[in-house]
Design a protein around this motif. Structure first.
Motif: not given
Length: 237
Positions: A73-96
């Motif tokens: 539960k905590i590692r899914r945030n501390t690994i830092g993947a979620k903000p990195s995934f957001a950068i991967c979609e920087m040219y996209m415009n996928i709605p929430e």
């Protein structure tokens, strides 16, 4: 976070840590290309990452060992993947609402868990050598399941295989998102590529294995480092 939330306002001097200005300049450059919806997603995910890192630091300081479920539960945030995934979609415009679809959420979580496993397996040796392995899946599994190092690694390896199988099953059954088919496919491919790239980077860089990374990648054998001995390789995580 203040630098990221106010990227057009230079940080004050007055002895403030340079990381604030670095973060501000990074985000000021990034938002020139990042869609507004991804900007919001990144800021939220990065805030969650930093909050979790504070909790991790508390765990490390007290040498608190979580159980497997709480650790993920905590590692899914501390690994830092979620903000990195957001950068991967920087040219996209996928709605929430699309990103919240159960299949997309599941694929994201499966990718993150495999990244956690890859990172923790590779970082365990240097962490155990310096006595800083309480926030590592190998130690967590050893502690909860009463296994030795090899037994824990075998258990984690089987878990990773199950996650990979489930990821591919979900990927090949992606629903159709009208108007966002191309972006969703690219995003989900990116999740899989992240897992593979993290594995390659762990052996090709010198962060965990020094110059022996390529050999270890082939041999699959890691000589256990002695405890608290000065090591001629990076020891930061």
């Amino acid at each position: 976070m203040d630098g990221i939330r106010n990227p057009h306002i230079p940080r004050p001097g007055n002895g403030e840590w340079v990381g604030g200005e670095i973060a501000r300049q990074f985000w000021e450059n990034a938002i020139r290309r990042v869609s507004p919806i991804v900007q919001t997603r990144f800021i939220n995910e990065f805030q969650a990452y930093l909050n979790a890192v504070v909790d991790e630091a508390t765990d490390r300081e007290s040498r608190y060992i979580r159980n497997i479920e709480d650790y993920f539960k905590i590692r899914r945030n501390t690994i830092g993947a979620k903000p990195s995934f957001a950068i991967c979609e920087m040219y996209m415009n996928i709605p929430e609402e699309v990103m919240r679809h159960p299949v997309i959420k599941k694929l994201r979580e499966l990718a993150i868990d495999m990244i956690i496993i890859g990172n923790d397996l590779c970082s365990y040796n240097v962490e155990q050598a310096r006595g800083d392995d309480t926030h590592n899946l190998v130690t967590i599994v050893m502690h909860e399941l009463k296994l030795d190092i090899q037994g824990a690694i075998n258990w984690i390896g089987e878990l990773n295989d199950d996650l990979a199988t489930e990821f591919l099953k979900e990927y090949y059954n992606l629903p159709t998102f009208k108007g966002f088919e191309h972006d969703i496919l690219a995003y989900c491919k990116g999740l899989g590529n992240w897992v593979r790239a993290n594995d390659s980077w762990s052996f090709e860089s010198e962060r965990y294995f020094g110059r022996a990374g390529r050999y270890i990648q082939t041999s699959r054998r890691v000589p256990l480092l002695p405890k608290r001995k000065a090591l001629n390789l990076p020891l930061r995580k």
